[in-house]
Design a protein around this motif. Structure first.
Motif, PDB file in Angstrom:
ATOM      1  N   UNK A 350      11.316  89.482  13.656  1.00 13.68           N
ATOM      2  CA  UNK A 350      10.929  88.708  12.478  1.00 13.68           C
ATOM      3  C   UNK A 350      12.199  88.177  11.851  1.00 13.68           C
ATOM      4  N   UNK A 351      12.110  87.041  11.154  1.00 12.66           N
ATOM      5  CA  UNK A 351      13.328  86.436  10.604  1.00 12.66           C
ATOM      6  C   UNK A 351      13.016  85.531   9.428  1.00 12.66           C
ATOM      7  N   UNK A 352      14.034  85.318   8.595  1.00 13.39           N
ATOM      8  CA  UNK A 352      13.934  84.393   7.465  1.00 13.39           C
ATOM      9  C   UNK A 352      15.322  83.904   7.100  1.00 13.39           C
ATOM     10  N   UNK A 353      15.384  82.770   6.400  1.00 13.19           N
ATOM     11  CA  UNK A 353      16.629  82.189   5.915  1.00 13.19           C
ATOM     12  C   UNK A 353      16.659  82.216   4.394  1.00 13.19           C
ATOM     13  N   UNK A 354      17.845  82.488   3.854  1.00 13.66           N
ATOM     14  CA  UNK A 354      18.093  82.258   2.431  1.00 13.66           C
ATOM     15  C   UNK A 354      19.012  81.049   2.336  1.00 13.66           C
ATOM     16  N   UNK A 355      18.546  80.003   1.684  1.00 13.83           N
ATOM     17  CA  UNK A 355      19.256  78.727   1.618  1.00 13.83           C
ATOM     18  C   UNK A 355      19.758  78.492   0.199  1.00 13.83           C
ATOM     19  N   UNK A 356      21.019  78.092   0.090  1.00  9.97           N
ATOM     20  CA  UNK A 356      21.628  77.819  -1.216  1.00  9.97           C
ATOM     21  C   UNK A 356      22.067  76.363  -1.290  1.00  9.97           C
ATOM     22  N   UNK A 357      21.768  75.728  -2.421  1.00 14.05           N
ATOM     23  CA  UNK A 357      22.259  74.377  -2.709  1.00 14.05           C
ATOM     24  C   UNK A 357      23.100  74.431  -3.979  1.00 14.05           C
ATOM     25  N   UNK A 358      24.049  73.491  -4.105  1.00 14.80           N
ATOM     26  CA  UNK A 358      24.890  73.438  -5.293  1.00 14.80           C
ATOM     27  C   UNK A 358      26.150  74.271  -5.141  1.00 14.80           C
ATOM     28  N   UNK A 359      27.004  74.214  -6.161  1.00 14.86           N
ATOM     29  CA  UNK A 359      28.278  74.926  -6.137  1.00 14.86           C
ATOM     30  C   UNK A 359      28.552  75.563  -7.491  1.00 14.86           C
ATOM     31  N   UNK A 360      29.438  76.579  -7.463  1.00  9.50           N
ATOM     32  CA  UNK A 360      29.862  77.225  -8.698  1.00  9.50           C
ATOM     33  C   UNK A 360      28.707  77.807  -9.478  1.00  9.50           C
ATOM     34  N   UNK A 361      28.677  77.515 -10.779  1.00 12.88           N
ATOM     35  CA  UNK A 361      27.616  78.013 -11.639  1.00 12.88           C
ATOM     36  C   UNK A 361      26.359  77.170 -11.605  1.00 12.88           C
ATOM     37  N   UNK A 362      26.313  76.178 -10.709  1.00 14.70           N
ATOM     38  CA  UNK A 362      25.164  75.283 -10.605  1.00 14.70           C
ATOM     39  C   UNK A 362      24.456  75.458  -9.258  1.00 14.70           C
ATOM     40  N   UNK A 363      24.340  76.708  -8.810  1.00 15.28           N
ATOM     41  CA  UNK A 363      23.703  76.958  -7.527  1.00 15.28           C
ATOM     42  C   UNK A 363      22.245  77.386  -7.705  1.00 15.28           C
ATOM     43  N   UNK A 364      21.466  77.128  -6.666  1.00 14.31           N
ATOM     44  CA  UNK A 364      20.049  77.485  -6.655  1.00 14.31           C
ATOM     45  C   UNK A 364      19.671  77.878  -5.228  1.00 14.31           C
ATOM     46  N   UNK A 365      18.722  78.815  -5.077  1.00 18.54           N
ATOM     47  CA  UNK A 365      18.359  79.314  -3.757  1.00 18.54           C
ATOM     48  C   UNK A 365      16.864  79.191  -3.487  1.00 18.54           C
ATOM     49  N   UNK A 366      16.535  79.211  -2.199  1.00 19.34           N
ATOM     50  CA  UNK A 366      15.143  79.234  -1.747  1.00 19.34           C
ATOM     51  C   UNK A 366      15.115  79.949  -0.403  1.00 19.34           C
ATOM     52  N   UNK A 367      13.914  80.271   0.079  1.00 22.24           N
ATOM     53  CA  UNK A 367      13.760  81.010   1.330  1.00 22.24           C
ATOM     54  C   UNK A 367      12.912  80.210   2.317  1.00 22.24           C
ATOM     55  N   UNK A 368      13.264  80.330   3.592  1.00 22.97           N
ATOM     56  CA  UNK A 368      12.483  79.715   4.666  1.00 22.97           C
ATOM     57  C   UNK A 368      12.191  80.793   5.699  1.00 22.97           C
ATOM     58  N   UNK A 369      10.990  81.371   5.704  1.00 20.96           N
ATOM     59  CA  UNK A 369      10.659  82.361   6.725  1.00 20.96           C
ATOM     60  C   UNK A 369      10.260  81.682   8.027  1.00 20.96           C
ATOM     61  N   UNK A 370      10.371  82.404   9.134  1.00 21.38           N
ATOM     62  CA  UNK A 370       9.828  81.895  10.387  1.00 21.38           C
ATOM     63  C   UNK A 370       8.342  81.647  10.197  1.00 21.38           C
ATOM     64  N   UNK A 371       7.846  80.565  10.784  1.00 20.67           N
ATOM     65  CA  UNK A 371       6.456  80.188  10.559  1.00 20.67           C
ATOM     66  C   UNK A 371       5.815  79.673  11.837  1.00 20.67           C
ATOM     67  N   UNK A 372       4.501  79.743  11.892  1.00 16.18           N
ATOM     68  CA  UNK A 372       3.766  79.241  13.037  1.00 16.18           C
ATOM     69  C   UNK A 372       3.665  77.729  13.012  1.00 16.18           C
ATOM     70  N   UNK A 373       3.159  77.136  14.095  1.00 17.62           N
ATOM     71  CA  UNK A 373       3.046  75.675  14.167  1.00 17.62           C
ATOM     72  C   UNK A 373       1.955  75.133  13.263  1.00 17.62           C
ATOM     73  N   UNK A 374       2.037  73.828  12.997  1.00 19.17           N
ATOM     74  CA  UNK A 374       1.015  73.142  12.204  1.00 19.17           C
ATOM     75  C   UNK A 374      -0.358  73.319  12.832  1.00 19.17           C
ATOM     76  N   UNK A 375      -0.404  73.352  14.169  1.00 10.88           N
ATOM     77  CA  UNK A 375      -1.690  73.496  14.841  1.00 10.88           C
ATOM     78  C   UNK A 375      -2.553  72.270  14.632  1.00 10.88           C
ATOM     79  N   UNK A 376      -3.811  72.493  14.366  1.00 17.38           N
ATOM     80  CA  UNK A 376      -4.725  71.371  14.148  1.00 17.38           C
ATOM     81  C   UNK A 376      -4.399  70.641  12.854  1.00 17.38           C
ATOM     82  N   UNK A 377      -4.148  71.422  11.796  1.00 18.91           N
ATOM     83  CA  UNK A 377      -3.940  70.804  10.488  1.00 18.91           C
ATOM     84  C   UNK A 377      -3.286  71.793   9.540  1.00 18.91           C
ATOM     85  N   UNK A 378      -2.410  71.296   8.664  1.00 24.04           N
ATOM     86  CA  UNK A 378      -1.776  72.116   7.637  1.00 24.04           C
ATOM     87  C   UNK A 378      -1.625  71.282   6.370  1.00 24.04           C
ATOM     88  N   UNK A 379      -1.671  71.949   5.221  1.00 22.18           N
ATOM     89  CA  UNK A 379      -1.650  71.235   3.940  1.00 22.18           C
ATOM     90  C   UNK A 379      -0.723  71.938   2.964  1.00 22.18           C
TER      91      UNK A 379
END
Length: 496
Positions: A350-379
């Motif tokens: 299992x795996x996930x990413x922690x992603x950071x944007x910005x620099x210094x005191x103006x940084x913000x983070x989000x997460x991207x976990x491993x995910x399955x394919x869109x398949x037939x449809x995703x929303x």
């Protein structure tokens, strides 16, 4: 055939049609009396939204949407969100009145939205049935500009289940991670929470047999379950009785925060889609839950092709231990997706990413976990006229998808566009379709048209006071249909 046999057949067909959480199917049969399972739209869906924030400054928006299609366009059905404290009053009171839903959706193809302010917003329990059940999705987005975890925190409200993996959790200094457990049912759930660090399981009996009462939500601070501080952890949530929805809310005193959703089930090959082109730091966290070590090939699917990050060609993950590697600004100004594949022997991880944007005191983070394919449809719901980026990656063969923008919550006409994603590349759509005459927010639906598998994510950004506030949600198949076997008379079952 007697009534008992007829009733059994009817029950099997009904179970396959009503559940939104599992497909009823079996191996092909050579018996001419048994037909292959057909796909039918689900008739009921359940979603749970965790408590959005403990900040008095928080502003939270909710957007609910059911796409048209999959046989769910007829008359009938409803979808509503109730605060957990009111879900117990779903039955009529003595005065004949019911609890008032926080949000109600009445028709497929038309998103609805609501807002909450401050720290008192509750967890929500949502149900959709009839024509509104197939593909029903709810997005919860919270923003606040000060305090620990400040920034934008977005979450797809999730279906209840019994097993969850969360690589990327932490008990490090300055970081507060809570696991939110929400029980939608009429009986209590019993949950075990296990933590695994770089040296194996983190011993703690506090995480055993956590009681989640009916129609309630329980937040548990991860640092109370660990014997010391760990920068990188993998959490396993196991429901021993009942079922819950689970999500991790991560807040950092300096780097903002976001919701860490559950990762895809353990597999030997994983896709983590949609690393922003301006990511200043990317951390990969992986865990091998079995008895064997995993050796993974690390690749980046960029806009032009698949490359190997210099110095990070492979990742060794010891069995039962969490491995982490800092990939730095791996995208180099070009949006991409991370591909993990076995170098030799296939071992599930299992795996996930922690992603950071910005620099210094103006940084913000989000997460991207491993995910399955869109398949037939995703929303994905809660897209805005500006600030929405859709990432599409085809890890194998080239693929074509159709992307449709719904009507707006307050007005606008649907629009759609078709995209082709070359094999081994990521297509970042900075300007996905927007409804004509848009008012409010809207939903984006991705449908597979031809070719290989596509994985997708949506980044929503809203910069404020120099902070690049953002959140990322993945788009796995919406499970709007379920396999239902066709049954015919077979008198031989009475002879067995």
């Amino acid at each position: 055939m007697n009534r008992t046999t007829q009733s059994l057949i009817a029950v099997v067909v009904a179970l396959g049609a009503v559940t939104g959480f599992a497909a009823f199917s079996g191996p092909e049969s050579t018996d001419q009396g048994v037909q292959a399972a057909a796909r039918q739209p689900v008739e009921r869906s359940s979603l749970l939204c965790p408590v959005p924030s403990g900040s008095d400054l928080a502003e939270t928006s909710y957007t609910a949407f059911t796409p048209k299609g999959s046989g769910g366009d007829g008359a009938g059905g409803k979808a509503e969100l109730l605060p957990v404290t009111k879900a117990l009053t779903d039955a009529p009171k003595d005065d004949g009145k019911k609890a008032k839903p926080f949000l109600t959706q009445k028709a497929p193809g038309q998103p609805v939205a609501g807002e909450e302010s401050g720290a008192e917003a509750p967890a929500l329990i949502g149900t959709a049935d009839g024509t509104l059940a197939p593909g029903w999705t709810v997005q919860q987005t919270t923003t606040y500009a000060a305090g620990s975890g400040r920034g934008m925190q977005g979450a797809n409200c999730t279906a209840p289940d019994t097993d969850f993996w969360f690589p990327g959790a932490s008990t490090a200094k300055g970081r507060s991670d809570y696991i939110h457990l929400t029980n939608p049912d009429d009986s209590a759930a019993v949950v075990d929470v296990e933590l695994f660090g770089p040296e194996g399981e983190v011993t703690s009996q506090v995480g055993d047999s956590i009681q989640v009462q009916p129609h309630s939500s329980v937040p548990v601070l991860l640092s109370t379950l660990a014997d010391k501080q760990y920068a990188n952890l993998t959490m396993h949530v196991i429901v021993r009785s009942g079922r819950v929805a689970a999500a991790v809310q991560s807040s950092d005193e300096k780097l903002g925060g976001d919701w860490l959703p559950a990762a895809a089930d353990p597999a030997d090959s994983l896709v983590l889609p949609g690393i922003p082109k301006d990511a200043t730091s990317v951390r990969l966290v992986a865990y091998a839950p079995g008895a064997d070590d995993a050796d993974l090939k690390v690749q980046l699917a960029s806009a032009t092709g698949t490359i190997t990050p210099a110095g990070h060609e492979n990742l060794h993950v010891k069995a039962g231990m969490t491995a982490a590697v800092d990939l730095g600004d791996v995208t180099k100004g070009e949006a991409g997706s991370l591909l993990l594949r076995p170098t030799d022997t296939s071992v599930p991880v299992v795996a996930a990413l922690r992603v950071t944007r910005g620099k210094g005191g103006k940084q913000e983070t989000a997460f991207i976990p491993a995910t399955g394919p869109v398949g037939t449809r995703a929303t994905v719901a809660d897209n805005r006229a500006k600030g929405s980026t859709l990432s599409l990656v085809a890890p194998g063969k080239s693929a074509t998808v159709k992307v449709t923008a719904s009507a707006g919550t307050e007005g606008g006409s649907p629009a759609s566009k078709t995209y082709t994603v070359r094999g081994g590349t990521t297509l970042a759509v900075d300007h996905p379709p927007v409804p004509a005459g848009l008012k409010g927010s809207y939903a984006l639906t991705v449908e597979s048209v031809s070719g290989g598998e596509v994985h997708a994510s949506r980044m929503l950004s809203a910069p404020e006071e120099g902070i690049p506030m953002f959140t990322v949600q993945t788009l796995p198949d919406d499970r709007g249909t379920v396999a239902v076997p066709e049954a015919e008379r077979d008198l031989t079952v009475l002879q067995k």
